[in-house]
Design a protein around this motif. Structure first.
Motif, mmCIF file in Angstrom:
data_model
loop_
_atom_site.group_PDB
_atom_site.id
_atom_site.type_symbol
_atom_site.label_atom_id
_atom_site.label_comp_id
_atom_site.label_asym_id
_atom_site.label_seq_id
_atom_site.Cartn_x
_atom_site.Cartn_y
_atom_site.Cartn_z
ATOM 1 N N GLY A 198 0.814 -1.213 0.000
ATOM 2 C CA GLY A 198 0.000 0.000 0.000
ATOM 3 C C GLY A 198 0.845 1.259 0.000
ATOM 4 O O GLY A 198 1.961 1.294 -0.526
ATOM 5 N N LEU A 199 0.307 2.290 0.608
ATOM 6 C CA LEU A 199 0.989 3.575 0.677
ATOM 7 C C LEU A 199 2.179 3.497 1.630
ATOM 8 O O LEU A 199 2.237 2.631 2.503
ATOM 9 C CB LEU A 199 0.020 4.653 1.166
ATOM 10 N N SER A 200 3.105 4.427 1.451
ATOM 11 C CA SER A 200 4.241 4.509 2.362
ATOM 12 C C SER A 200 3.785 5.052 3.716
ATOM 13 O O SER A 200 2.675 5.586 3.847
ATOM 14 C CB SER A 200 5.321 5.411 1.773
ATOM 15 N N GLN A 201 4.651 4.940 4.722
ATOM 16 C CA GLN A 201 4.307 5.428 6.056
ATOM 17 C C GLN A 201 3.988 6.926 6.020
ATOM 18 O O GLN A 201 3.023 7.378 6.642
ATOM 19 C CB GLN A 201 5.473 5.170 7.016
ATOM 20 N N GLU A 202 4.799 7.681 5.309
ATOM 21 C CA GLU A 202 4.575 9.131 5.253
ATOM 22 C C GLU A 202 3.279 9.454 4.528
ATOM 23 O O GLU A 202 2.516 10.334 4.940
ATOM 24 C CB GLU A 202 5.779 9.791 4.558
ATOM 25 N N GLN A 203 2.975 8.727 3.456
ATOM 26 C CA GLN A 203 1.724 8.951 2.729
ATOM 27 C C GLN A 203 0.519 8.569 3.587
ATOM 28 O O GLN A 203 -0.500 9.280 3.606
ATOM 29 C CB GLN A 203 1.736 8.141 1.437
ATOM 30 N N ARG A 204 0.623 7.457 4.305
ATOM 31 C CA ARG A 204 -0.468 7.036 5.175
ATOM 32 C C ARG A 204 -0.712 8.066 6.270
ATOM 33 O O ARG A 204 -1.858 8.322 6.659
ATOM 34 C CB ARG A 204 -0.152 5.672 5.803
ATOM 35 N N LYS A 205 0.373 8.639 6.785
ATOM 36 C CA LYS A 205 0.216 9.645 7.836
ATOM 37 C C LYS A 205 -0.529 10.856 7.303
ATOM 38 O O LYS A 205 -1.400 11.420 7.972
ATOM 39 C CB LYS A 205 1.585 10.048 8.368
ATOM 40 N N ARG A 206 -0.194 11.266 6.089
ATOM 41 C CA ARG A 206 -0.909 12.404 5.485
ATOM 42 C C ARG A 206 -2.381 12.071 5.259
ATOM 43 O O ARG A 206 -3.256 12.920 5.458
ATOM 44 C CB ARG A 206 -0.247 12.796 4.161
ATOM 45 N N VAL A 207 -2.652 10.837 4.832
ATOM 46 C CA VAL A 207 -4.050 10.437 4.642
ATOM 47 C C VAL A 207 -4.786 10.451 5.975
ATOM 48 O O VAL A 207 -5.926 10.926 6.070
ATOM 49 C CB VAL A 207 -4.124 9.036 3.997
#
Length: 687
Positions: free
Chosen positions: A187-196
């Motif tokens: 899935g998304l990266s950790q940083e992308q998931r945090k932004r989501v």
């Protein structure tokens, strides 16, 4: 519009978010309030601690986690909660965000100059440390779900969607808009998931945003990127409170204010950071603490907060230096000093020549006096400010909640294509094996028994169909807990949405099996349509009932392993008491009660009655029982010449087909009701 203040005396705190917590309150489960509050006596805990230490060691007296924490948060302000590990940062954040369900909390917390009420979730958002997101949703769908369920019902849908676009633009999520969130590396990266995760909360347009260590598991670049977005959120007029552990200097200096806790949960500093952290560094220097130039100020203030227990230990390690002989501060030798509790003391921390109680020093400082004054004078809100008013804890209507939940739940099931195909392939394989094994069952003695045997076996297949939903329930449960803590939707809409998505999956899989098997196995030689449709209806209701039972187990069990054990015990017990392995009249009297509460006993009886009632039976020559005669010969005897005789043998009553069907429906409705109560009351989540 959010302010915070901690307990101290009876002063009121007023701010968009203020809080106050008293020292005398000993949290019953290790927790104590803090955050925007103010505490009443600084001697309460100290005096009590002396004579209760022994009881605390034995676990009889709960240990206070936070003491005398006072502060506030204003619109546009970005506050960092910091302290060494175990200082109570997350506890404080949870208390302020109304996420703490254990322990005892004393003190006062005000939102917009009023006590926090049940509508608090309508004003706030909470970004958890570990992202809890629906993996099958796309990024846009996750934000749209939040906006549709959390923005006021009177806001038109077009405006809600436009607001989602604004949030996505602010967090640079448009490139990810149609990507599934996924799990792990898929899935998304950790940083992308945090932004989501931040975007999901921002889509609710909260006035107060809480973030629990948003840089966890991020590298320095990802942490800087996330906090930069959070900084922009604060600049837009939101109040932001964030716990953060060992940030880089760049990340640390993005905050406006700092609330620094000691290991004992007391405030060592609450005030502005200043340009390049100048204000907090000057404050520490004024107490005799300084650090080498160029060192990360965040690391320094953490060492400073640890000095509450270590300064005296280090000071005793060397001869004292008088003020006339040396500067006010000195550098500790490059030795790994530790406090009495084994804490490491960083040699880069320049300690004062005399021990300093940094907690008392703060309480006597101008910063603390200013906080008390502002809280007492309630100078945070404009005179013409009017706080928003709500008439419901839920922003969206019941219909909107149900629609959005049903859509998300449906997608979460049917986007797992391999999982869905596996259920249908199992049903097809089962009907091929069972159909050929019970090929064209006759009406002789063996055929009659085979009909009941097949009906009994079908209950195992129904259980296997139902087990398919258990992993889905366990996967979605953390998301449900998060949504309930945020007050996004009613538990009933969540339960209904699960039924909307699970029922078609289970029903179609069950029909793929039973439709061909019914004819291949010749379960009704008379070919009566009424019997056929009754069998289908009873079979589908059985599958749905066991599906709801599995959902209930998934809600009640603490984890998947325990859930599997429970369902194994349940279905084993049900299979024993269907009347097939052991007729009712042969069951010991102390177990007869379970015969009436078992789920599978009713459909087995009803479907057996449906097939065999008044069905003529015959005996093949080798199936007759030879009865000895007086003249020494034998006569053939056919044991069952009518289906009613075989039903009597198993203890099945001819007039109970429809009552059994109605009881099964009643069990389905009862399990739905119990599941609803469990969703409301049961939480396997420590807070």
């Amino acid at each position: 519009k959010d302010k915070k203040k901690a307990p101290q005396g009876k002063a009121k705190e007023k701010h968009a978010h203020k809080h106050r917590s008293g020292e005398q309150g000993y949290p019953e489960q290790n927790k104590k309030p803090s955050g925007h509050h103010k505490s009443n006596s600084s001697q309460g805990d100290t005096a009590a601690a002396g004579h209760k230490n022994e009881k605390q060691k034995r676990g009889k007296i709960p240990k206070p986690l936070l003491r005398d924490v006072s502060g506030y948060i204003k619109p546009g302000m970005m506050l960092a909660l910091m302290g060494p590990s175990g200082a109570g940062k997350s506890t404080l954040l949870d208390v302020l965000a109304n996420r703490k369900t254990g322990g005892r909390i004393s003190g006062e917390l005000l939102i917009n100059s009023k006590p926090r009420d049940k509508y608090f979730n309508r004003l706030s958002g909470y970004v958890e440390q570990f992202d809890t997101l629906e993996p099958t949703q796309t990024v846009r769908e996750a934000l749209v779900f939040s906006a549709m369920c959390r923005l006021p019902a009177e806001v038109p849908q077009e405006e809600k969607l436009a607001f989602v676009d604004q949030v996505m633009d602010k967090l640079d999520l448009f490139p990810l808009a149609n990507r599934p969130i996924g799990v792990g590396k898929a899935g998304l990266s950790q940083e992308q998931r945090k932004r989501v995760n931040i975007g999901v909360e921002l889509a609710a347009d909260p006035q107060l945003l809480f973030l629990d260590e948003p840089t966890t598991a991020l590298d320095s670049g990802g942490a800087k990127k996330v906090i930069t977005y959070v900084r922009e959120i604060a600049k837009a007029g939101k109040s932001v409170i964030c716990t953060i552990h060992q940030p880089s200097a760049v990340v640390f200096e993005m905050f406006d204010f700092l609330l620094l806790l000691t290991q004992q949960g007391e405030v060592a500093y609450f005030g502005p950071l200043g340009e390049a952290s100048s204000v907090v560094l000057d404050y520490c220097k004024g107490l005799g603490f300084s650090t080498d130039e160029g060192r990360n100020p965040a690391d320094f203030v953490l060492d400073f907060s640890a000095s509450a227990k270590s300064a005296k230990k280090v000071d005793n390690a060397e001869p004292k230096i008088s003020n006339e002989q040396a500067p006010a501060q000195r550098t500790c030798p490059a030795t790994n000093y530790t406090s009495g509790d084994g804490e490491h003391i960083d040699p880069e921390l320049h300690l004062p020549s005399e021990p300093v109680n940094i907690v008392e020093a703060y309480r006597q400082s101008g910063f603390f006096k200013q906080v008390k004054k502002e809280i007492a004078e309630d100078c945070f809100l404009p005179k013409d400010f009017k706080a928003p008013e709500f008439d419901s804890v839920y922003a969206a209507t019941f219909g909107t909640q149900l629609k959005m939940n049903a859509r998300r739940s449906w997608n979460s099931v049917f986007r797992l294509r391999l999982f869905v195909r596996a259920q249908y392939m199992r049903a097809i394989l089962a009907f091929i094996v069972v159909g050929t094994l019970f090929w064209r069952t006759g009406t002789d003695q063996a055929g009659a028994r085979s009909r009941i045997s097949l009906t009994y076996y079908n209950t195992f297949l129904a259980a296997l169909n139902a087990v398919a939903v258990l992993p889905l329930v366990m996967m979605q449960r953390p998301i449900y807990y998060r949504d309930q803590a945020a007050g996004i939707y009613r538990p009933l809409t969540y339960l209904m949405s699960m039924m909307v998505s699970f029922a078609p999956l289970i029903t179609l899989a069950s029909l793929l099996y039973v439709l061909p098997v019914y004819w291949i196995a010749n379960l009704d030689p008379r070919n009566e349509a009424g019997r056929y449709f009754f069998y289908l209806a009873d079979w589908v209701v059985l599958n749905l009932t066991e599906m709801v039972l599995l959902v209930l187990i998934g809600v009640l069990a603490p984890d998947l392993g325990t859930a599997k054990i429970i369902l194994g015990v349940c279905f084993s017990m049900f299979s024993l008491f269907t009347g097939f392995l052991l007729p009712y009249y042969a069951i010991p009297k102390w177990w007869k009660w379970f015969y009436w509460v078992g789920i599978t006993r009713y459909p087995v009886e009803a479907m057996s009655l449906n097939q065999l009632h008044d069905l003529p039976l015959e005996c093949e020559p080798d199936q007759n029982i030879q009865i000895p005669l007086l003249n020494g010969g034998t006569a053939p005897y056919c044991q069952f010449t009518n289906g009613n005789q075989l039903l009597d043998f198993y203890g099945y009553k001819n007039n109970l087909k429809w009552p059994d069907f109605c009881i099964l429906i009643g069990m389905l409705l009862l399990l739905l009701f119990v599941t609803y109560l469990a969703l409301k009351k049961v939480r396997h989540q420590k807070t």
